[in-house]
Structure formats: C-alpha cells, structure tokens
Design a protein around this motif. Structure first.
Motif, PDB file in Angstrom:
ATOM      1  N   VAL A 412      -5.066   6.111  -8.318  1.00  0.00           N
ATOM      2  CA  VAL A 412      -4.851   4.798  -8.931  1.00  0.00           C
ATOM      3  C   VAL A 412      -5.735   4.639 -10.175  1.00  0.00           C
ATOM      4  CG1 VAL A 412      -5.175   2.318  -8.615  1.00  0.00           C
ATOM      5  CG2 VAL A 412      -4.103   3.667  -6.816  1.00  0.00           C
ATOM      6  N   GLU A 417      -0.973   6.689  -9.772  1.00  0.00           N
ATOM      7  CA  GLU A 417      -0.354   5.990  -8.642  1.00  0.00           C
ATOM      8  C   GLU A 417      -0.452   4.496  -8.873  1.00  0.00           C
ATOM      9  OE1 GLU A 417       1.818   5.537  -5.617  1.00  0.00           O
ATOM     10  OE2 GLU A 417       0.925   7.534  -5.535  1.00  0.00           O
ATOM     11  N   GLU A 418       0.677   3.791  -8.678  1.00  0.00           N
ATOM     12  CA  GLU A 418       0.674   2.341  -8.882  1.00  0.00           C
ATOM     13  C   GLU A 418       0.956   1.577  -7.589  1.00  0.00           C
ATOM     14  OE1 GLU A 418       3.478   1.530 -11.955  1.00  0.00           O
ATOM     15  OE2 GLU A 418       2.211   2.332 -13.567  1.00  0.00           O
ATOM     16  N   ARG A 419       1.734   2.155  -6.732  1.00  0.00           N
ATOM     17  CA  ARG A 419       2.149   1.456  -5.511  1.00  0.00           C
ATOM     18  C   ARG A 419       1.338   1.994  -4.327  1.00  0.00           C
ATOM     19  NH1 ARG A 419       6.529   3.420  -4.281  1.00  0.00           N
ATOM     20  NH2 ARG A 419       7.402   1.768  -2.943  1.00  0.00           N
ATOM     21  N   LEU A 420       0.045   1.713  -4.344  1.00  0.00           N
ATOM     22  CA  LEU A 420      -0.852   2.322  -3.361  1.00  0.00           C
ATOM     23  C   LEU A 420      -0.498   1.925  -1.931  1.00  0.00           C
ATOM     24  CD1 LEU A 420      -3.322   4.014  -2.730  1.00  0.00           C
ATOM     25  CD2 LEU A 420      -4.752   2.010  -3.119  1.00  0.00           C
ATOM     26  N   HIS A 421      -0.338   0.631  -1.687  1.00  0.00           N
ATOM     27  CA  HIS A 421      -0.060   0.167  -0.333  1.00  0.00           C
ATOM     28  C   HIS A 421       1.266   0.712   0.169  1.00  0.00           C
ATOM     29  CE1 HIS A 421       1.463  -2.702   2.731  1.00  0.00           C
ATOM     30  NE2 HIS A 421       0.205  -2.695   3.133  1.00  0.00           N
ATOM     31  N   ALA A 422       2.292   0.671  -0.676  1.00  0.00           N
ATOM     32  CA  ALA A 422       3.606   1.165  -0.282  1.00  0.00           C
ATOM     33  C   ALA A 422       3.559   2.669   0.007  1.00  0.00           C
ATOM     34  CB  ALA A 422       4.632   0.871  -1.376  1.00  0.00           C
ATOM     35  N   ARG A 423       2.827   3.414  -0.829  1.00  0.00           N
ATOM     36  CA  ARG A 423       2.725   4.869  -0.639  1.00  0.00           C
ATOM     37  C   ARG A 423       2.025   5.195   0.685  1.00  0.00           C
ATOM     38  NH1 ARG A 423       0.998   9.578  -3.394  1.00  0.00           N
ATOM     39  NH2 ARG A 423       0.724  11.158  -1.757  1.00  0.00           N
ATOM     40  N   THR A 425       1.675   3.285   3.360  1.00  0.00           N
ATOM     41  CA  THR A 425       2.510   2.856   4.484  1.00  0.00           C
ATOM     42  C   THR A 425       3.648   3.839   4.729  1.00  0.00           C
ATOM     43  OG1 THR A 425       2.003   0.532   4.008  1.00  0.00           O
ATOM     44  CG2 THR A 425       3.936   0.968   5.376  1.00  0.00           C
ATOM     45  N   GLU A 426       4.257   4.298   3.647  1.00  0.00           N
ATOM     46  CA  GLU A 426       5.368   5.246   3.762  1.00  0.00           C
ATOM     47  C   GLU A 426       4.906   6.572   4.377  1.00  0.00           C
ATOM     48  OE1 GLU A 426       8.004   7.601   0.551  1.00  0.00           O
ATOM     49  OE2 GLU A 426       8.266   5.425   0.528  1.00  0.00           O
TER      50      GLU A 426
END
Length: 480
Positions: A412, A417-423, A425-426
């Motif tokens: 980040v 990386e921009e979508r840290l939480h989504a990444r 969680t996925e």
C-alpha cells in the motif's frame, strides 16, 4: 456413544424411500420408514422423533393434513415436506401451519442433509433440557455453583416467564446459547416453536429474506414465495444470535417489527401480524458500536428490556472442577473411551489458567486430555501437554499473520495495492473455503456446516474462487 437422532421418513414410493433412508443412515441418523400418512401420524404421536420428513401426496392421509394434526399435538417437532413444483403453494401453506421447511423436487441430497441437520438441531434446542448448576452428562448443562452463577440462575428464573425481550451478553465461548435455551424452556412459550438464526452466518443479501420471508419475484432467484423465520416462530420464540453483526438497514427493519409486531415479506404488500418473543445475544460491545454509528441506539433499547450478562470463566475459577468433571463424563461416552479420573494437581493447573476462550476452550482441553490419557488417570502432565501444544500453535499463526499484513501494508505504501481490506478478505476466504471443501471431500453441505455458513454462501464462494472438487451427486427426482 451418544444416541443418533431419530427420523421418521414418510414416502410411499419404495425406491425413493430406500434411497433417502440410505443417504440419511450414512449421515448417522436412525431412520424409521412409513408408507401411509395415517400410519405415520400414529407412529409420530406415540414415538419419540427428532424430525419428520414427509412426502406431500400420501395414501391414507395427505401431507397437509398430517402437518396440521401433528403440529397440533407436537408443535415442537420439526416437519420437512418434500413436494413437486406444481404443489409449491400447498407446501407454503403447510409451512404457515407449522411445517419446519420444505424441499422442492428434484433436489440434491446435500440439500436434504443440510435441512435435516438444522431441523434436528432445532428439535434438540427445544426438547433437550438444559440443567443448571449440576453436571448431568446426559444433558447440556450450565455448570457452576459460584456466586456469579447463582445470580445468573436467579435472573433466568425471574425473566423466563415474562413477556419481554432479552439481550444476552458475554464473551465468545461463555455459553450464551445455553442461557437462551434455558429462557425458552422455562417460559410460557415452551410448547410453541423455537427458531434460531445466527445473524453472522447468513450473507447480508439473504438475511432479510431469512427473517421476514419474500414473495415470488422479489429479487433475482426468488422463484417462489418463502416463509421467514418470524412467521415460522409464530406464537413462540425467535433467538437472534450475534445480533451485533446486523447491518444498519436490517436493524431498521427489525426495529419496526419489534415496535409494530407485524412484518411484510420482501416484495410483498401484505401486513402479517406476528406474536413472537425475541431473545438476542452478542459478544460485541454495542455501546461502542452505537457511538461509532454502527448500531442503532433505539434498537438497543428495544432489545435490552432485560440484559443478562454471562460471566467469563476467569472470573469464576471455583467452577472449573465441576466443569472438568462434567466434560470428562460427557466425552468419555461420546469418544467411546474409558472414563478417566483426574489428579487434583491437574485440576489446580486448569483453575490457574486465564481461559480466553472460556468454557469452550476448557471443553476442548479436557477432550484432548481424555484422548491422551486413554482411560488412565489424567495427570497435570497431560494437561500441560495440551496447553503447550495449543500455546505453541498460536504464536506461529500470529507470526505468519503479522508477516502477511506487514507485506500488504508495504505494498500500500509503495502504491502497489489500493484495496487492502478487500484483498486480505478475499485471500482468507479463498484459503478457508478451499481447505474446508477439500477436507469434506467435496460435500458442500458438510463444509458449510463446519464453517457455520449457509449452503448457498458455500456455493457462491466456491463459484467465485473457481473451487470445484469432484463429487458424486445423488438426486431425488421422482415427480409427484
């Protein structure tokens, strides 16, 4: 070993009945078969069953009349209907009259397995007594005679018969579900249905439909009307576990139901009165959630007419010996190992532990110690081995997790990386669902039960991540 759940299967087609019985027996159920509806009614009324599975069209007495009569005499007995698409409206009407749920033919056997598991769990919740204070190995029990637990028992006794909503609070693993069961069983609604919903285990997109039901065409995939949990619990009790995980939109709709005592199915215009007592539970700090605008203050006050706080185990170490004796009795039978005695030094060692996982953690330690002792005396060394093994595994997991999070945060900072939480969680979900389905050898219903999610959620995640382990599927396809 604990006795298997008993099922009554009513199906007049011999080949279909044989296939269903074989599948259910493989899952560990004790299955009795009947071909006629009138014979089934007498057997169900006289016998002791955990659930009934019935075809809708039967000789002697059809499924609709069977539901009506059986529900009148045994309202806590879950009844599952099997029906063809052409009789969906009849099945829905039967559900309104007391059927637990229904399956549309043709259905996959994993759907039946999941539904039967839920029905038997519901039956056990309603019928198996919760003992308080005494270690009775044949029943679930809230164990402890400490002053804190005596106060808890008094509060259950004072509140159980009162027509008020109750909020059960406490850390994970303290036994909130057992308190909810005790409140139900000692209430004046104990002969009416009990319906439990784990708000954290159902995807947000499906939770409103689960609670309030929906009309055909209400959303994509809603190809039939569905009766929600509020309607199923009519006249009885609805237990909302993990209430702190509700979204704000669902909170608003729940508040309206509590205020107006009526519901509307999704996509419907009909106002349906409901007479339901609500018991909720959470491990979350709702006051903090209110300040952070994550939980509605008005809903909190509606739910918490009475608050029952279940104390953590570290605050009542004097109850540890009784809990240990109870779990030794219980798991010696369930694990089919000789019942061990336990050294006083081993009990003292367990009394000194902080037990962050509370009673559930203590239960797991005793179970592992029983397997180590193999019928001999459980020593302090056995307990220490289990505790050390558990303690060693946690730091390694924490190190790996910390390293992974640090790597993501570095990406980040470097703009990678921009979508840290989504990444994150996925990645977690892909690993979690992938490992579960492999361990279950492709059985989606079993993997979903292990993870505490719905079968639909399991299927959605497997499709999303491209996880499709080979599995032989069996279907019941006989039309009525």
């Amino acid at each position: 070993m604990s006795s298997p759940a008993k099922l009554l299967l009513i199906e007049d087609d011999a080949s279909a009945a044989s296939a269903l019985r074989r599948v259910l027996a493989d899952e560990g159920y004790d299955v009795s078969m009947v071909a006629r509806g009138d014979d089934a009614l007498g057997q169900a009324e006289q016998g002791s069953f955990d659930a009934v599975i019935t075809d809708l069209k039967l000789p002697g007495l059809d499924g609709m009349e069977l539901v009506r009569r059986l529900h009148a005499t045994k309202p806590r007995l879950p009844i599952i209907l099997m029906t063809a698409h052409g009789t969906t409206d009849t099945a829905i009407e039967a559900t309104k009259r007391g059927a637990y749920d229904y399956l549309l033919k043709p259905f996959e056997m994993e759907e039946l397995i999941e539904l039967v598991a839920r029905a038997c769990a519901s039956s056990r919740f309603m019928s198996e007594p919760v003992e308080m204070g005494e270690a009775v190995a044949t029943h679930d029990a809230i164990i402890g005679n400490s002053r804190m637990m005596q106060e808890l028992y008094k509060e259950i006794g004072r509140v159980a018969a009162k027509p008020v909503t109750v909020l059960i609070r406490g850390e994970t693993g303290v036994g909130k579900e057992l308190v909810a069961r005790a409140l139900y069983q000692y209430s004046d609604r104990s002969n009416a249905p009990f319906v439990a919903v784990n708000c954290a285990a159902i995807p947000e997109t499906l939770l409103e439909s689960e609670l309030f039901g929906h009309e055909r065409g209400a959303f994509t995939g809603a190809d039939m009307r569905r009766i929600g949990r509020f309607e199923q619990a009519q006249g009885g009790t609805l237990f909302l576990d993990e209430i702190g995980d509700l979204s704000l939109s669902t909170q608003a709709k729940l508040l309206r139901v509590l205020q107006e005592k009526c519901i509307q199915r999704l996509g419907g215009k009909e106002t349906i009165p409901v007479n339901v007592r609500v018991i909720a539970a959470t491990h979350r700090d709702l006051e903090t959630a209110i300040r952070e605008k994550l939980f509605r203050e008005d809903l909190f006050y509606r739910l918490s007419v009475v608050i029952i706080a279940v104390p953590p185990l570290r605050q009542r170490p004097e109850d540890v010996p009784a809990l240990v004796r109870y779990f030794i009795q219980r798991y010696s039978s369930e694990l089919a190992v000789p019942q061990s005695t336990i050294q006083a030094e081993a009990v003292d060692l367990m009394r000194e532990q902080p037990w962050p996982g509370n009673v559930r953690e203590l239960e797991n330690v005793v179970r592992q110690a029983l397997l180590l002792a193999r019928g001999f005396v459980i020593s302090a060394d056995h307990i220490q081995q289990v505790l050390t093994r558990t303690a060693q595994s946690i730091p390694e997991r924490q190190k790996a997790l910390a390293s992974y999070v640090a790597e993501l945060l570095t990406h980040v900072q470097e703009g990678q990386e921009e979508r840290l939480h989504a990444r994150a969680t996925e990645d977690l979900e892909r690993e979690l669902f992938g490992r579960a389905i492999r361990l279950a050898q492709g059985n989606q219903a079993k993997a979903a039960r292990w993870l505490g999610v719905s079968r639909l959620t399991m299927r959605e995640k497997l499709n999303r991540f491209g996880l499709h382990p080979a599995q032989e599927k069996t279907s019941c396809q006989r039309p009525e």
